[in-house]
Design a protein around this motif. Structure first.
Motif, PDB file in Angstrom:
ATOM      1  N   GLU A 236      40.969  89.619  72.168  1.00  0.00           N
ATOM      2  CA  GLU A 236      41.678  90.586  71.335  1.00  0.00           C
ATOM      3  C   GLU A 236      41.065  90.684  69.942  1.00  0.00           C
ATOM      4  O   GLU A 236      40.359  89.774  69.487  1.00  0.00           O
TER       5      GLU A 236
ATOM      6  N   ASN B 164      41.838 103.237  78.416  1.00  0.00           N
ATOM      7  CA  ASN B 164      42.488 101.975  78.794  1.00  0.00           C
ATOM      8  C   ASN B 164      41.590 100.748  78.619  1.00  0.00           C
ATOM      9  O   ASN B 164      41.917  99.670  79.115  1.00  0.00           O
ATOM     10  N   THR B 165      40.449 100.915  77.914  1.00  0.00           N
ATOM     11  CA  THR B 165      39.599  99.740  77.677  1.00  0.00           C
ATOM     12  C   THR B 165      40.305  98.767  76.742  1.00  0.00           C
ATOM     13  O   THR B 165      40.319  97.554  76.973  1.00  0.00           O
ATOM     14  N   TRP B 166      40.868  99.306  75.670  1.00  0.00           N
ATOM     15  CA  TRP B 166      41.602  98.485  74.702  1.00  0.00           C
ATOM     16  C   TRP B 166      43.081  98.870  74.746  1.00  0.00           C
ATOM     17  O   TRP B 166      43.432 100.035  74.633  1.00  0.00           O
ATOM     18  N   LEU B 167      43.921  97.874  74.927  1.00  0.00           N
ATOM     19  CA  LEU B 167      45.363  98.099  74.945  1.00  0.00           C
ATOM     20  C   LEU B 167      45.907  97.822  73.547  1.00  0.00           C
ATOM     21  O   LEU B 167      45.791  96.706  73.035  1.00  0.00           O
TER      22      LEU B 167
ATOM     23  N   ARG C 204      43.848  94.581  72.684  1.00  0.00           N
ATOM     24  CA  ARG C 204      43.497  93.619  73.737  1.00  0.00           C
ATOM     25  C   ARG C 204      42.609  94.292  74.791  1.00  0.00           C
ATOM     26  O   ARG C 204      42.855  95.432  75.190  1.00  0.00           O
TER      27      ARG C 204
ATOM     28  N   ASN D  92      41.469  95.029  78.361  1.00  0.00           N
ATOM     29  CA  ASN D  92      42.184  94.958  79.635  1.00  0.00           C
ATOM     30  C   ASN D  92      41.351  94.247  80.709  1.00  0.00           C
ATOM     31  O   ASN D  92      40.142  94.063  80.576  1.00  0.00           O
ATOM     32  N   GLU D  93      41.995  93.844  81.785  1.00  0.00           N
ATOM     33  CA  GLU D  93      41.367  92.994  82.808  1.00  0.00           C
ATOM     34  C   GLU D  93      40.237  93.714  83.536  1.00  0.00           C
ATOM     35  O   GLU D  93      39.205  93.117  83.851  1.00  0.00           O
ATOM     36  N   THR D  94      40.423  95.006  83.806  1.00  0.00           N
ATOM     37  CA  THR D  94      39.385  95.765  84.519  1.00  0.00           C
ATOM     38  C   THR D  94      38.098  95.822  83.707  1.00  0.00           C
ATOM     39  O   THR D  94      37.000  95.602  84.228  1.00  0.00           O
TER      40      THR D  94
END
Length: 599
Positions: free
Chosen positions: A175, A202-205, A216, A218-220
């Motif tokens: 993060e 959706n790369t960074w939440l 943060r 993301n897992e993918t």
């Protein structure tokens, strides 16, 4: 008058015989070099003719080649043993010869005319050739942290451009945390963040927590970064091993973050471990008393530099070790167009200023962790405008220059590596494995031949001919298939498929015997036997082929070696067992009207 339908059915066209003959001749030809054998050799790739200093070095140490073959600027030294081959390479390296100009090879004892037509022996795997195996683990945390730090640096730069002050940016495991003072509004910072993350769905939440903005990964995206990093390391390791001159090495991914490296014929892997396990790169920095980035040089002096490099190592396309006019070691650097333009612009605007060369390397510490070691290896004053070619000096010796140039040519790893497992197989054990494997194959074939002769008599000789052709076809296919390597499990696959080829003949011959018992003629029994057994044989081979393909796709190393010989064996057994043996039987018994009790 009634037609002899058995004769009509037991006839193959001339073009079918021509295809079978072509297959037999082709694969027999390409299998021959394997049976001639090969000897270890050392390739010398430089213009100097054999017979000078290099010959004296080997003779003084009682390591002389059996044969010397000169071809243009390459000299091939053929030895009687791998021990002499390894010793010769070490002696030449210790006496200043460039490691990248020495290659470990194997010389085929087959006739020169065969080699000129592209016929070469089967490549042997680690367990048969002997050598070293390393299992390397990629530091995936380093990949993630590098990505997070780069993103944080990008945000700092953009906030500074927009004159947004008063915030602090910190990085965690996965993060980036931006902390604002209580009186500041988030809107301007969020606008910059949205701009920088545009196109990265959706790369960074993003999450707001009071006066903090938490981004943060993301897992993918995390898995994608790891996969890309391991794949890049895999490609770079292949280049590095090519630089080492190991012509039959294997580099394959194992699991999510593992890379398995096999070095057949390399029984002293120290140099290989030092080179393939090192993460090395060069970067060029502006030397300045105002700089916040400090490092020690080789004289333990502290050098202050600007934190952002003038040029980083990814722009290096070539690096060669050599000596300058005074005989001091140096590395000549060639940059790509982008790097050349950057260096040209910087040097043109900073003539008379100092520029440092920083060498960074990651290596395994005694506790197994990875430690970074950065050092200023050169500080030079820019005398004139530089282009895409220049030289680095300040190195201790030629060996250091050679290793540095090799690492730079092969590229910097995207993440450090650590050795998880190391295994070595001596040349004696490799030879014993070959002997044991082919002894098992010989005994297996002999037993099957004896059984076929006793049980099927005249047709037994046909089955034996089919077995021999089947083996030659498999060996020829292995020799021709790019990247195929014969391993000890691969020999087991050969033995298994030879047995399956016999099974094909057993099914056919038993069907023939059944029809003869019913009173049919030999010609009709032959036609019935091949026709009725074909579906069973085809189904059995297809199901086994599916299993072999799955095994090859999900397996690695020895499993793949077994799977590939099984696949090739299934193909060759279908060709030789069904069409090959029938091509022999038809002209001899295909028109016979005899009624026999057994064949």
């Amino acid at each position: 008058m009634k037609k002899n339908t058995g004769f009509i059915r037991n006839r193959m066209s001339k073009w079918q015989y021509a295809i079978l003959a072509l297959i037999f001749i082709t694969f027999s030809f390409y299998s021959m070099p394997t049976f001639f054998g090969e000897r270890p050799a050392l390739g010398l790739h430089y213009a100097q003719a054999w017979g000078g200093k290099d010959k004296t070095i080997l003779q003084d140490n009682q390591v002389s080649p059996d044969t010397v073959i000169q071809s243009g600027e390459k000299t091939l030294l053929v030895f009687s043993s791998q021990t002499d081959q390894q010793r010769a390479k070490q002696l030449l390296e210790l006496n200043g010869y460039d490691s990248s100009a020495l290659t470990l090879e194997y010389f085929s004892d087959s006739p020169a005319w065969m080699q000129s037509l592209g016929a070469a022996p089967i490549r042997l795997g680690l367990d048969l050739r002997g050598g070293s195996q390393l299992l390397m683990g990629v530091d995936t945390d380093f990949i993630i942290q590098s990505h997070i730090r780069n993103f944080a640096d990008t945000l700092r730069t953009q906030f500074k451009k927009e004159k947004l002050r008063g915030s602090t940016i910190a990085t965690g495991d996965d993060e980036v945390v931006i902390t604002l003072s209580a009186e500041q509004e988030m809107a301007p910072w969020l606008k910059i963040i949205r701009q920088e993350t545009a196109g990265q769905t959706n790369t960074w939440l993003s999450q707001r927590e009071d006066n903090r903005i938490v981004l943060r990964l993301n897992e993918t995206e995390r898995n994608t970064l790891i996969n890309n990093g391991v794949t890049q390391n895999l490609s770079i390791l292949k280049k590095r091993i090519n630089e080492l001159g190991i012509v039959e090495a294997s580099v394959q991914r194992q699991g999510q973050n593992g890379i398995r490296i096999e070095l057949p014929g390399v029984h002293n892997p120290k140099q290989a471990k030092d080179v393939i396990g090192a993460t090395a790169s060069l970067a060029f920095y502006q030397v300045s008393d105002r700089g916040s980035y400090t490092l020690q040089d080789k004289s333990d002096r502290t050098i202050s530099m600007m934190r952002e490099p003038v040029l980083s190592g990814e722009h290096i396309v070539d690096a060669r070790a050599g000596s300058d006019e005074m005989g001091r070691p140096q590395v000549s650097i060639v940059l790509d167009k982008t790097g050349g333009d950057k260096m040209n612009w910087y040097s043109r605007n900073n003539v008379g200023q100092a520029m440092s060369t920083v060498f960074t390397e990651y290596k395994n510490a005694p506790d197994g962790s990875l430690k970074a070691n950065s050092q200023v290896i050169n500080v030079a004053t820019i005398q004139t405008t530089l282009g895409n070619q220049f030289r680095i000096t300040g190195l201790d010796n030629l060996a250091e220059a050679q290793e540095l140039s090799m690492l730079l040519r092969a590229g910097a790893l995207t993440a450090p590596l650590k050795i998880l497992e190391e295994r070595s197989i001596g040349p004696t054990l490799g030879t014993e494995n070959i002997k044991a494997g082919f002894t098992a194959l010989a005994f297996g074939m002999a037993g099957m031949m004896l059984f076929m002769l006793i049980w099927y008599r005249r047709f037994g000789w046909v089955a034996i001919a089919g077995l021999v052709i089947n083996l030659l076809m498999q060996v020829g296919l292995l020799a021709l298939l790019p990247g195929a390597v014969l391993t000890l499990p691969g020999i087991a696959g050969l033995v298994l498929t030879v047995g399956m080829a016999v099974d094909t003949n057993v099914l056919i011959f038993e069907r023939i015997k059944d029809r003869l018992r019913e009173g049919g003629t030999l010609a009709n029994a032959i036609n019935f036997g091949y026709r009725s057994a074909f579906v069973t044989i085809f189904d059995a081979n297809i199901t086994t082929l599916i299993s072999a393909v799955v095994l090859y796709s999900i397996g690695s190393g020895p499993l793949q070696g077994f799977a590939i010989t099984l696949i090739l064996g299934l193909i060759s057994s279908m060709v030789t067992g069904v069409w090959g043996t029938r091509a022999i039987i038809n002209p001899i018994w295909g028109r016979s009207s005899l009624k026999l009790l057994r064949v």
